[in-house]
Design a protein around this motif. Structure first.
Motif, PDB file in Angstrom:
ATOM      1  N   GLU A 184       0.917   2.292  -6.363  1.00 34.07           N
ATOM      2  CA  GLU A 184       0.083   3.460  -6.631  1.00 34.07           C
ATOM      3  C   GLU A 184       0.615   4.656  -5.842  1.00 34.07           C
ATOM      4  O   GLU A 184       1.252   4.503  -4.808  1.00 34.07           O
ATOM      5  CB  GLU A 184      -1.368   3.173  -6.244  1.00 34.07           C
ATOM      6  CG  GLU A 184      -2.020   2.041  -7.030  1.00 34.07           C
ATOM      7  CD  GLU A 184      -2.184   2.376  -8.503  1.00 34.07           C
ATOM      8  OE1 GLU A 184      -2.373   3.573  -8.828  1.00 34.07           O
ATOM      9  OE2 GLU A 184      -2.118   1.447  -9.331  1.00 34.07           O
ATOM     10  N   GLU A 185       0.372   5.842  -6.335  1.00 41.44           N
ATOM     11  CA  GLU A 185       0.742   7.090  -5.653  1.00 41.44           C
ATOM     12  C   GLU A 185       2.248   7.191  -5.417  1.00 41.44           C
ATOM     13  O   GLU A 185       2.709   7.534  -4.324  1.00 41.44           O
ATOM     14  CB  GLU A 185      -0.017   7.215  -4.316  1.00 41.44           C
ATOM     15  CG  GLU A 185      -1.533   7.201  -4.468  1.00 41.44           C
ATOM     16  CD  GLU A 185      -2.256   7.245  -3.128  1.00 41.44           C
ATOM     17  OE1 GLU A 185      -1.715   7.840  -2.175  1.00 41.44           O
ATOM     18  OE2 GLU A 185      -3.357   6.667  -3.050  1.00 41.44           O
ATOM     19  N   MET A 186       3.031   6.904  -6.462  1.00 41.34           N
ATOM     20  CA  MET A 186       4.482   7.004  -6.332  1.00 41.34           C
ATOM     21  C   MET A 186       4.927   8.423  -6.002  1.00 41.34           C
ATOM     22  O   MET A 186       5.965   8.613  -5.360  1.00 41.34           O
ATOM     23  CB  MET A 186       5.160   6.542  -7.616  1.00 41.34           C
ATOM     24  CG  MET A 186       5.205   5.029  -7.806  1.00 41.34           C
ATOM     25  SD  MET A 186       6.003   4.107  -6.449  1.00 41.34           S
ATOM     26  CE  MET A 186       7.676   4.767  -6.468  1.00 41.34           C
ATOM     27  N   ASP A 187       4.166   9.431  -6.407  1.00 42.72           N
ATOM     28  CA  ASP A 187       4.503  10.813  -6.052  1.00 42.72           C
ATOM     29  C   ASP A 187       4.536  10.985  -4.539  1.00 42.72           C
ATOM     30  O   ASP A 187       5.450  11.619  -3.986  1.00 42.72           O
ATOM     31  CB  ASP A 187       3.499  11.791  -6.663  1.00 42.72           C
ATOM     32  CG  ASP A 187       3.710  11.986  -8.154  1.00 42.72           C
ATOM     33  OD1 ASP A 187       4.831  11.722  -8.624  1.00 42.72           O
ATOM     34  OD2 ASP A 187       2.761  12.397  -8.841  1.00 42.72           O
ATOM     35  N   ALA A 188       3.539  10.420  -3.850  1.00 45.55           N
ATOM     36  CA  ALA A 188       3.482  10.529  -2.398  1.00 45.55           C
ATOM     37  C   ALA A 188       4.623   9.746  -1.758  1.00 45.55           C
ATOM     38  O   ALA A 188       5.226  10.193  -0.777  1.00 45.55           O
ATOM     39  CB  ALA A 188       2.136  10.025  -1.889  1.00 45.55           C
ATOM     40  N   VAL A 189       4.936   8.584  -2.312  1.00 46.24           N
ATOM     41  CA  VAL A 189       6.030   7.771  -1.775  1.00 46.24           C
ATOM     42  C   VAL A 189       7.351   8.527  -1.891  1.00 46.24           C
ATOM     43  O   VAL A 189       8.126   8.632  -0.930  1.00 46.24           O
ATOM     44  CB  VAL A 189       6.119   6.423  -2.520  1.00 46.24           C
ATOM     45  CG1 VAL A 189       7.395   5.680  -2.130  1.00 46.24           C
ATOM     46  CG2 VAL A 189       4.885   5.565  -2.221  1.00 46.24           C
ATOM     47  N   ARG A 221       5.001   4.967 -16.015  1.00 51.03           N
ATOM     48  CA  ARG A 221       4.409   6.039 -15.219  1.00 51.03           C
ATOM     49  C   ARG A 221       5.256   6.329 -13.978  1.00 51.03           C
ATOM     50  O   ARG A 221       5.516   7.490 -13.645  1.00 51.03           O
ATOM     51  CB  ARG A 221       2.979   5.654 -14.806  1.00 51.03           C
ATOM     52  CG  ARG A 221       1.985   5.631 -15.956  1.00 51.03           C
ATOM     53  CD  ARG A 221       0.559   5.517 -15.441  1.00 51.03           C
ATOM     54  NE  ARG A 221       0.324   4.235 -14.774  1.00 51.03           N
ATOM     55  CZ  ARG A 221      -0.092   3.135 -15.390  1.00 51.03           C
ATOM     56  NH1 ARG A 221      -0.309   3.150 -16.704  1.00 51.03           N
ATOM     57  NH2 ARG A 221      -0.303   2.019 -14.719  1.00 51.03           N
ATOM     58  N   THR A 243       3.038   0.410 -16.270  1.00 47.09           N
ATOM     59  CA  THR A 243       3.117   0.830 -14.872  1.00 47.09           C
ATOM     60  C   THR A 243       4.500   1.382 -14.560  1.00 47.09           C
ATOM     61  O   THR A 243       4.650   2.409 -13.886  1.00 47.09           O
ATOM     62  CB  THR A 243       2.800  -0.362 -13.942  1.00 47.09           C
ATOM     63  OG1 THR A 243       1.492  -0.854 -14.259  1.00 47.09           O
ATOM     64  CG2 THR A 243       2.848   0.064 -12.487  1.00 47.09           C
ATOM     65  N   THR A 261       8.381   9.869 -11.916  1.00 45.87           N
ATOM     66  CA  THR A 261       8.270  10.483 -10.602  1.00 45.87           C
ATOM     67  C   THR A 261       9.579  11.172 -10.229  1.00 45.87           C
ATOM     68  O   THR A 261      10.656  10.583 -10.369  1.00 45.87           O
ATOM     69  CB  THR A 261       7.950   9.406  -9.541  1.00 45.87           C
ATOM     70  OG1 THR A 261       6.834   8.624  -9.976  1.00 45.87           O
ATOM     71  CG2 THR A 261       7.644  10.053  -8.204  1.00 45.87           C
ATOM     72  N   THR A 301       5.564   4.269   1.930  1.00 47.89           N
ATOM     73  CA  THR A 301       6.046   5.569   2.396  1.00 47.89           C
ATOM     74  C   THR A 301       6.688   5.455   3.773  1.00 47.89           C
ATOM     75  O   THR A 301       7.753   6.022   4.031  1.00 47.89           O
ATOM     76  CB  THR A 301       4.883   6.581   2.437  1.00 47.89           C
ATOM     77  OG1 THR A 301       4.350   6.734   1.110  1.00 47.89           O
ATOM     78  CG2 THR A 301       5.348   7.926   2.947  1.00 47.89           C
ATOM     79  N   SER A 337       0.854  -1.190   0.000  1.00 48.37           N
ATOM     80  CA  SER A 337       0.000   0.000   0.000  1.00 48.37           C
ATOM     81  C   SER A 337       0.891   1.242   0.000  1.00 48.37           C
ATOM     82  O   SER A 337       2.006   1.220   0.540  1.00 48.37           O
ATOM     83  CB  SER A 337      -0.900   0.008   1.231  1.00 48.37           C
ATOM     84  OG  SER A 337      -0.125   0.166   2.416  1.00 48.37           O
ATOM     85  N   PRO A 338       0.457   2.335  -0.602  1.00 48.61           N
ATOM     86  CA  PRO A 338       1.282   3.552  -0.613  1.00 48.61           C
ATOM     87  C   PRO A 338       1.694   4.007   0.777  1.00 48.61           C
ATOM     88  O   PRO A 338       2.833   4.432   0.988  1.00 48.61           O
ATOM     89  CB  PRO A 338       0.374   4.579  -1.296  1.00 48.61           C
ATOM     90  CG  PRO A 338      -0.516   3.758  -2.184  1.00 48.61           C
ATOM     91  CD  PRO A 338      -0.768   2.494  -1.413  1.00 48.61           C
TER      92      PRO A 338
END
Length: 293
Positions: free
Chosen positions: A222-227, A255, A252, A259, A198, A193-194
């Motif tokens: 998912e949400e690699m920007d947040a990671v 994308r 995948t 990042t 993280t 999970s993101p």
């Protein structure tokens, strides 16, 4: 590679063990990052942890000769910067002449054998910082799986922090691969999970007395920007266990590679054992993603 080439390799190992050190001393080196600032590495350290399976074949990586053939194909493709592996594999490649002008990362902790009751007490049974420096390699990689309910995890954390410091003292990259993990029966499962990834980044980034040489090796989620917002450290994306449609996997990866902070890929089984058996095409597709990121 021919049977004769393998016969020569076996003979050198039996009669001239000093040839490994000689090859390491004479190997042509290159900067860690090329002009693109990206890295494309092939991973081959799974066998030492007893992880031989690829998709439905539980013994896919058991044939060392076939693995070396596939690694040779991958390392000779344009855009492949280097390899990550244990001493047995890297020294085979070294004696074969396949590590010239390549980035080489030694795998350090392989003691957490797949399926073992001590899997999360992931002892450093491979390279240490001194041996990586002696071989003139570029860094060391460590797997850091943390299970809040398994006291063995803290021993792996402590050993990893020490390895980060020792690598840094030699000016070598410490590549940390963190996960928050748990047991599903006898099987260790990583939380992808993101939020969990993280949190693992925050823990890994704080290991050791310096982070100057620390890189992260992270799963694509998912949400690699947040990671990636959790750290300023450079990161490489791992390919993970190959499953599903390769085209979807590549999309995948594409994308995630865009990042900020992501510097490339470290992929093993997904490229070395593609469903159609065409290693060169699988590697070329991954290189193209890194080049365009």
């Amino acid at each position: 590679m021919s049977d004769q080439e393998f016969a020569i390799l076996r003979d050198v190992r039996a009669t001239r063990p000093e040839a490994v050190a000689e090859a390491a001393a004479n190997r042509a080196k290159r900067p860690l990052l090329a002009d693109s600032g990206k890295l494309m590495l092939v991973a081959a350290d799974h066998p030492a942890r007893g992880a031989l399976g690829v998709r439905g074949d539980g013994d896919a990586m058991a044939d060392r000769y076939e693995l070396l053939r596939r690694l040779r194909t991958a390392l000779r493709r344009p855009g492949v910067d280097g390899v990550l592996g244990t001493a047995d594999i890297l020294e085979d490649l070294l004696l074969m002449g396949e590590l010239e002008d390549k980035v080489v990362i030694g795998s350090m902790n392989r003691g957490g054998l797949q399926g073992a009751v001590f899997e999360l007490d992931d002892r450093f049974t491979g390279y240490d910082a001194a041996s990586i420096a002696r071989m003139r390699f570029d860094g060391g990689k460590m797997l850091l799986r943390i299970d809040a309910e398994d006291p063995a995890s803290v021993r792996t954390m402590e050993a990893s922090a020490r390895a980060v410091d020792e690598l840094a003292s030699h000016g070598l990259i410490a590549m940390v691969e963190p996960f928050l993990s748990s047991r599903d029966g006898k099987r260790v499962v990583n939380d992808l999970s993101p939020a969990a990834v993280t949190k693992s980044v925050a823990i890994a980034a704080g290991l050791g007395g310096t982070s100057a040489y620390t890189w992260l090796k992270l799963p694509v989620v998912e949400e690699m920007d947040a990671v990636m917002a959790a750290t300023t450290m450079p990161a490489l994306l791992l390919g993970g266990d190959p499953s599903g449609d390769p085209a979807e996997t590549y999309a995948t990866w594409a994308r995630a590679l865009k990042t900020p902070g992501v510097r490339g890929l470290v992929v093993g089984r997904a490229l070395l054992y593609p469903p159609d058996g065409d290693v060169a095409s699988a590697v070329d597709a991954a290189v193209d993603l890194v080049t365009k990121s």
